[in-house]
Design an enzyme around this catalytic site. Structure first.
Site, PDB file in Angstrom:
ATOM      1  N   CYS A 111     -23.992  -4.357  11.258  1.00 26.75           N
ATOM      2  CA  CYS A 111     -23.973  -3.282  12.268  1.00 26.75           C
ATOM      3  C   CYS A 111     -25.205  -3.304  13.179  1.00 26.75           C
ATOM      4  O   CYS A 111     -25.219  -2.625  14.204  1.00 26.75           O
ATOM      5  CB  CYS A 111     -23.826  -1.929  11.600  1.00 26.75           C
ATOM      6  SG  CYS A 111     -22.291  -1.774  10.676  1.00 26.75           S
ATOM      7  N   HIS A 249     -26.640   3.456  16.348  1.00 27.22           N
ATOM      8  CA  HIS A 249     -25.420   2.879  15.767  1.00 27.22           C
ATOM      9  C   HIS A 249     -24.516   4.008  15.273  1.00 27.22           C
ATOM     10  O   HIS A 249     -24.957   4.900  14.547  1.00 27.22           O
ATOM     11  CB  HIS A 249     -25.798   1.937  14.616  1.00 27.22           C
ATOM     12  CG  HIS A 249     -24.612   1.549  13.793  1.00 27.22           C
ATOM     13  ND1 HIS A 249     -23.445   1.066  14.358  1.00 27.22           N
ATOM     14  CD2 HIS A 249     -24.391   1.598  12.447  1.00 27.22           C
ATOM     15  CE1 HIS A 249     -22.570   0.830  13.393  1.00 27.22           C
ATOM     16  NE2 HIS A 249     -23.113   1.147  12.229  1.00 27.22           N
ATOM     17  N   ASN A 279     -16.797   3.961  13.253  1.00 26.44           N
ATOM     18  CA  ASN A 279     -17.886   2.980  13.176  1.00 26.44           C
ATOM     19  C   ASN A 279     -17.305   1.604  13.486  1.00 26.44           C
ATOM     20  O   ASN A 279     -16.533   1.059  12.702  1.00 26.44           O
ATOM     21  CB  ASN A 279     -18.482   3.034  11.757  1.00 26.44           C
ATOM     22  CG  ASN A 279     -19.605   2.032  11.542  1.00 26.44           C
ATOM     23  OD1 ASN A 279     -19.772   1.088  12.303  1.00 26.44           O
ATOM     24  ND2 ASN A 279     -20.369   2.230  10.478  1.00 26.44           N
TER      25      ASN A 279
HETATM   26  O1  UT7 Z   1     -22.497   0.902   9.484  1.00 28.02           O
HETATM   27  C1  UT7 Z   1     -23.395   0.426   8.543  1.00 28.02           C
HETATM   28  C2  UT7 Z   1     -24.107   1.502   7.884  1.00 28.02           C
HETATM   29  N1  UT7 Z   1     -23.190   2.456   7.315  1.00 28.02           N
HETATM   30  C3  UT7 Z   1     -23.604   3.676   7.124  1.00 28.02           C
HETATM   31  O2  UT7 Z   1     -24.716   3.987   7.491  1.00 28.02           O
HETATM   32  C4  UT7 Z   1     -22.700   4.645   6.410  1.00 28.02           C
HETATM   33  C5  UT7 Z   1     -23.531   5.464   5.482  1.00 28.02           C
HETATM   34  N2  UT7 Z   1     -22.826   6.346   4.569  1.00 28.02           N
HETATM   35  C6  UT7 Z   1     -22.017   7.371   4.954  1.00 28.02           C
HETATM   36  O3  UT7 Z   1     -21.669   7.531   6.104  1.00 28.02           O
HETATM   37  C7  UT7 Z   1     -21.637   8.358   3.892  1.00 28.02           C
HETATM   38  O4  UT7 Z   1     -22.393   8.117   2.734  1.00 28.02           O
HETATM   39  C8  UT7 Z   1     -20.135   8.359   3.508  1.00 28.02           C
HETATM   40  C9  UT7 Z   1     -19.318   8.932   4.669  1.00 28.02           C
HETATM   41  C10 UT7 Z   1     -19.657   6.967   3.157  1.00 28.02           C
HETATM   42  C11 UT7 Z   1     -19.926   9.276   2.309  1.00 28.02           C
HETATM   43  O5  UT7 Z   1     -20.389  10.581   2.623  1.00 28.02           O
HETATM   44  P1  UT7 Z   1     -21.409  11.344   1.663  1.00 28.02           P
HETATM   45  O6  UT7 Z   1     -21.640  12.656   2.261  1.00 28.02           O
HETATM   46  O7  UT7 Z   1     -22.614  10.447   1.480  1.00 28.02           O
HETATM   47  O8  UT7 Z   1     -20.594  11.485   0.357  1.00 28.02           O
HETATM   48  P2  UT7 Z   1     -21.048  11.118  -1.131  1.00 28.02           P
HETATM   49  O9  UT7 Z   1     -20.825   9.665  -1.359  1.00 28.02           O
HETATM   50  O10 UT7 Z   1     -22.400  11.703  -1.407  1.00 28.02           O
HETATM   51  O11 UT7 Z   1     -20.019  11.958  -1.952  1.00 28.02           O
HETATM   52  C12 UT7 Z   1     -20.014  13.405  -1.933  1.00 28.02           C
HETATM   53  C13 UT7 Z   1     -18.767  13.868  -2.628  1.00 28.02           C
HETATM   54  C14 UT7 Z   1     -18.500  13.157  -3.959  1.00 28.02           C
HETATM   55  O12 UT7 Z   1     -17.867  14.086  -4.840  1.00 28.02           O
HETATM   56  P3  UT7 Z   1     -18.728  14.849  -5.974  1.00 28.02           P
HETATM   57  O13 UT7 Z   1     -19.363  13.768  -6.797  1.00 28.02           O
HETATM   58  O14 UT7 Z   1     -19.736  15.676  -5.220  1.00 28.02           O
HETATM   59  O15 UT7 Z   1     -17.681  15.642  -6.684  1.00 28.02           O
HETATM   60  C15 UT7 Z   1     -17.503  12.086  -3.592  1.00 28.02           C
HETATM   61  O16 UT7 Z   1     -16.694  11.687  -4.669  1.00 28.02           O
HETATM   62  O17 UT7 Z   1     -17.619  13.592  -1.804  1.00 28.02           O
HETATM   63  C16 UT7 Z   1     -16.697  12.764  -2.521  1.00 28.02           C
HETATM   64  N3  UT7 Z   1     -16.111  11.853  -1.564  1.00 28.02           N
HETATM   65  C17 UT7 Z   1     -14.993  12.122  -0.886  1.00 28.02           C
HETATM   66  N4  UT7 Z   1     -14.160  13.178  -0.914  1.00 28.02           N
HETATM   67  C18 UT7 Z   1     -13.111  13.162  -0.072  1.00 28.02           C
HETATM   68  C19 UT7 Z   1     -16.604  10.634  -1.162  1.00 28.02           C
HETATM   69  N5  UT7 Z   1     -15.790  10.121  -0.224  1.00 28.02           N
HETATM   70  C20 UT7 Z   1     -14.787  11.014  -0.035  1.00 28.02           C
HETATM   71  C21 UT7 Z   1     -13.658  11.054   0.802  1.00 28.02           C
HETATM   72  N6  UT7 Z   1     -12.838  12.162   0.750  1.00 28.02           N
HETATM   73  N7  UT7 Z   1     -13.359  10.063   1.668  1.00 28.02           N
END
Ligand code: UT7
Length: 334
Positions: A111, A249, A279
Site C-alpha cells: 500500500c 493512504h 482500500n
Molecule cells: O492497507 C494496508 C494497511 N491496512 C490497514 O492499515 C488496515 C488496518 N486495520 C484496520 O483497518 C482494522 O483493524 C480492521 C477494519 C481490519 C478491523 O477493525 P478493528 O476496529 O481493529 O477491529 P478488531 O480487529 O479490533 O476487532 C474488534 C471486534 C472483535 O470482536 P470482540 O473480540 O471485541 O468481540 C472482532 O471479532 O470486532 C470484531 N470484528 C468484526 N465484527 C463484525 C472484526 N471484524 C469484524 C467484522 N464484522 N468485519
C-alpha cells in the site's frame, strides 16, 4: 537538482459496485459494522477477465491525456497484484499505451507502493535517465482476498491511479519532494500472502490469500504515517498549519482521522474517497486525488486548487511507508 513535476493525473475503477449489503450477506458482519469501523460504504471489484494491467492502462491513458502528452521516457507501476508473477506488468502497460520501447518496471511496496514509485521516478528524472515518467498504482485485491475473512474482505477494492511527471525546477508548482521512505521487515508477518513465492511455491489454497493482522497494522499505520509526515513537513519547512490537504493512504477512515489528529491537522483537511472505493492499495493516493479533482457528490474530499499545499503519506505491508509533498499545479483529471 532537477525536480519531478506533476503534469497529469488519472484514475479508474471497474464499473461493478459492491455494496456493504452484498459483503454482509456473505460474511459474519453487518453493513453498519463495516461503515462505522472502516468508513467504507462501497468498493469496486473487477469482473472476471479484467486485470491489473487493464486497469493500469485505463488510468495511464487518462493521466497522459490530462498531461497533454503521448510520450514518456519510462513507466513505473506500483502493484502487489501483477497479472503474472513473471514478467513484470509495466512493460505490457507501456506497450498497450503505445509508448514504444521505454524503460518499464514494477515496484513492490504494497500500500506504500505509489509513494515509493514516485520517489523512484523522481530519481530517474533527477539522474536524467528519463525526462518524463508515467507513474501508476494499480491493484486487483479482489483476486487475492479470502472471501471468508471478515478482517480483509470488506475493506479492499480494485482500482488504478496515475501521475505523469516531467523534469522541472523545485520552485515550480507540482514539484515533488522531499521524500521520506522507511521500512521494518521485522514485522513482515503483519501483512502477507504466505504462499505462492519461492519459500512455498505450491501452497495450500488458504495460503494463497492476502492475510492481515488488522489491529496491530492499524496502530503501526497511524504511527508510521504520522512520523513520516512530520519528517517531510520539517524538511520542506512547513508547519501543520501550512498544509491545505493531507492525502493519506485510504486504509480505514478511522486511521485517517487518527493520522490528522496526530499531525495536528483539522480532519476537514483530509482528502478521502474511502467511502466510495475502499482500500485500493497502491492505487489509493492517486485515485483519491483524481476524485478530488472531479469530486463525486457523495465523496468528502477536495476540491484541490492550484497552489494548495498537499502532503502525501502512505503505509503498507513490508512494513513499508513513505511521504512527500507538493504545491498543487494547474492540473486536472482528463
Ligand atoms: O492497507 C494496508 C494497511 N491496512 C490497514 O492499515 C488496515 C488496518 N486495520 C484496520 O483497518 C482494522 O483493524 C480492521 C477494519 C481490519 C478491523 O477493525 P478493528 O476496529 O481493529 O477491529 P478488531 O480487529 O479490533 O476487532 C474488534 C471486534 C472483535 O470482536 P470482540 O473480540 O471485541 O468481540 C472482532 O471479532 O470486532 C470484531 N470484528 C468484526 N465484527 C463484525 C472484526 N471484524 C469484524 C467484522 N464484522 N468485519
Amino acid at each position: 537538482m532537477t525536480a519531478a513535476v506533476v503534469t497529469g493525473v488519472g484514475g479508474w475503477v471497474p464499473p461493478r459496485v459492491v455494496t456493504n449489503a452484498e459483503v454482509a450477506a456473505r460474511l459474519d458482519t453487518t453493513e453498519e459494522w463495516i461503515a462505522t469501523r472502516t468508513g467504507v460504504r462501497t468498493r469496486h471489484w473487477v469482473e472476471p477477465g479484467t486485470s491489473t494491467v487493464d486497469m493500469a492502462v485505463m488510468a495511464g491513458e487518462r493521466a497522459l491525456k490530462s498531461a497533454g502528452v503521448t510520450e514518456v521516457g519510462a513507466v513505473v507501476l506500483a502493484t502487489t497484484t501483477p497479472d503474472r508473477l513473471c514478467p513484470a506488468s509495466a512493460p505490457e502497460v507501456a506497450a498497450r499505451l503505445g509508448l514504444g520501447p521505454v524503460a518499464a518496471f514494477d515496484v513492490g511496496a504494497v500500500c506504500a507502493g505509489f509513494v515509493y514509485a514516485l520517489a523512484v521516478s523522481a530519481g530517474l528524472i533527477g539522474a536524467r535517465v528519463a525526462e518524463s515518467v508515467l507513474v501508476i498504482g494499480a491493484d486487483t485485491f479482489s483476486s487475492i482476498l479470502d472471501p471468508t475473512d471478515r478482517g480483509t474482505a470488506m475493506i479492499f477494492g480494485d482500482g488504478a491511479g496515475a501521475f505523469v511527471l516531467r523534469a522541472g525546477d523545485c520552485a515550480e508548482l507540482g514539484a515533488l519532494g522531499p521524500f521520506d521512505l522507511g521500512s521494518d521487515g521485522e514485522l513482515a508477518d503483519l501483512i502477507m500472502i504466505p504462499g505462492g513465492g519461492s519459500r512455498d511455491p505450491a501452497p495450500e489454497t488458504s495460503d494463497r490469500y492476502f492475510a492481515m493482522q488488522g489491529k496491530a497494522t492499524f496502530q503501526h499505520a497511524v504511527r508510521r504515517m504520522a512520523t513520516s509526515s512530520q519528517a517531510v513537513l520539517e524538511a520542506r519547512g512547513w508547519r501543520a498549519d501550512d498544509v491545505d490537504w493531507l492525502v493519506g493512504h485510504q486504509a480505514n477512515r478511522r486511521i485517517l482521522d487518527a493520522l490528522a489528529d496526530a499531525v495536528d491537522l483539522p480532519r476537514e483537511r483530509l482528502i478521502s474517497n474511502i467511502d466510495r472505493v475502499g482500500n485500493t492499495s497502491a492505487a489509493s493516493i492517486p485515485l483519491a486525488i483524481a476524485d478530488a479533482l472531479a469530486p463525486d457528490p457523495t465523496s468528502s474530499g477536495g476540491p484541490l486548487a492550484p497552489g494548495d499545499n498537499v502532503l502525501l503519506t502512505a503505509f503498507g505491508g513490508g512494513l513499508a511507508w513513505g511521504s512527500t509533498a507538493l504545491r498543487w499545479p494547474a492540473v486536472g483529471q482528463a
